[in-house]
Write an enzyme that holds these catalytic residues in place. Structure first.
Site, PDB file in Angstrom:
ATOM      1  CE1 TYR A   1      -4.597  -2.166   4.549  1.00 46.67           C
ATOM      2  CE2 TYR A   1      -3.143  -0.096   3.563  1.00 46.67           C
ATOM      3  CZ  TYR A   1      -4.245  -1.481   4.115  1.00 46.67           C
ATOM      4  OH  TYR A   1      -4.271  -2.039   2.207  1.00 46.67           O
TER       5      TYR A   1
ATOM      6  CB  SER B   1      -0.764   0.490   1.484  1.00 44.15           C
ATOM      7  OG  SER B   1      -1.302   1.455   1.581  1.00 44.15           O
TER       8      SER B   1
END
Length: 254
Positions: free
Chosen positions: A162, A149
């Site tokens: 995350y 990400s």
């Protein structure tokens, strides 16, 4: 566990790909693109058998070969069974795409252990389980493609857990690429920026979505097909010389 697949043709030697978290969003787009590029596809899902089955039927209607396999990637034995089924159905595995993931957003101070464990169990431990099986089983010249990400570079508030899970995946990507020496297997990661999926859009106001869309110079959200195109490149012969890298598919955001 439920398994649902079409039978391979006798004597056919077709490359096969496993895509985790493949029943919707980016995973579904990756599955569709790889099928279009000639791969037999294992559509992995944890929940949503109907959605996975719909995708399988769609791929088969377009002339592709596919099977569905229910497995929670945080369960090592379930991942091993998925590889067993893929090998039994398609005679081997050539590409593995680690796409399964969850996102729990909160400040580090407000996050509880349950949130931390859920994200790490799926995003990190799940990727580890799948990378380990791929490292043991992929055919010569295979591809391991992990989804990371772009929030790692953005370091946005409330994304701490995350981002940490994805940073660990990037570290393992680089290490595993070296450990595959001698087998012509490449290991890379694709790091999407904000992409128009249910996972990203859930809980965000239109104003927040618009602001995030404007962060990159192309001034739009990515689409699942944008990310699938990056994965398809790494899975193709044209991507054979790319190894141990992170491709930031984010419109130039970072």
């Amino acid at each position: 566990m439920t398994t649902d697949h079409s039978q391979p043709s006798q004597g056919e030697s077709q490359k096969a790909a496993i895509v985790t978290g493949a029943s919707r969003g980016i995973g579904a787009a990756i599955s569709a693109r790889l099928a279009r590029d000639g791969f037999a596809v294992v559509i992995n899902y944890a929940n949503g058998a109907d959605t996975a089955g719909d995708l399988r039927r769609k791929l088969e209607a377009s002339g592709g070969r596919a099977m569905t396999f229910q497995a929670d990637v945080s369960d090592a034995s379930a991942v091993a069974r998925m590889f067993d089924a893929a090998e039994a159905t398609f005679d081997g595995v050539d590409v593995v795409v680690n796409n399964a993931g969850v996102m729990v957003l909160d400040t580090i101070a407000a996050s509880d252990d349950a949130a931390f464990e859920r994200v790490m169990n799926i995003n990190l431990k799940g990727a580890f389980h799948t990378m380990r099986e791929a490292a043991r089983r992929l055919r010569h010249g295979g591809r391991i493609i992990n989804l990371s990400s772009s929030v790692i570079g953005l370091r946005m508030e409330r994304y701490g857990i995350y981002a940490a899970s994805k940073a660990a995946v990037e570290a393992m990507t680089a290490v595993l690429s070296k450990e595959m020496r001698g087998r012509a297997i490449t290991v890379n990661a694709v790091a999407p920026g904000p992409t128009a999926t249910d996972l990203f859009l859930d809980g965000k106001s239109p104003e927040t979505i618009e602001r995030l869309a404007k962060l990159n110079p192309l001034e739009r959200l990515g689409t699942p097909e944008d990310i699938a195109a990056a994965v398809a490149f790494l899975a193709s012969p044209d991507g054979a010389w790319i190894n141990g890298q992170v491709l930031r598919a984010n419109g130039g955001m970072v």
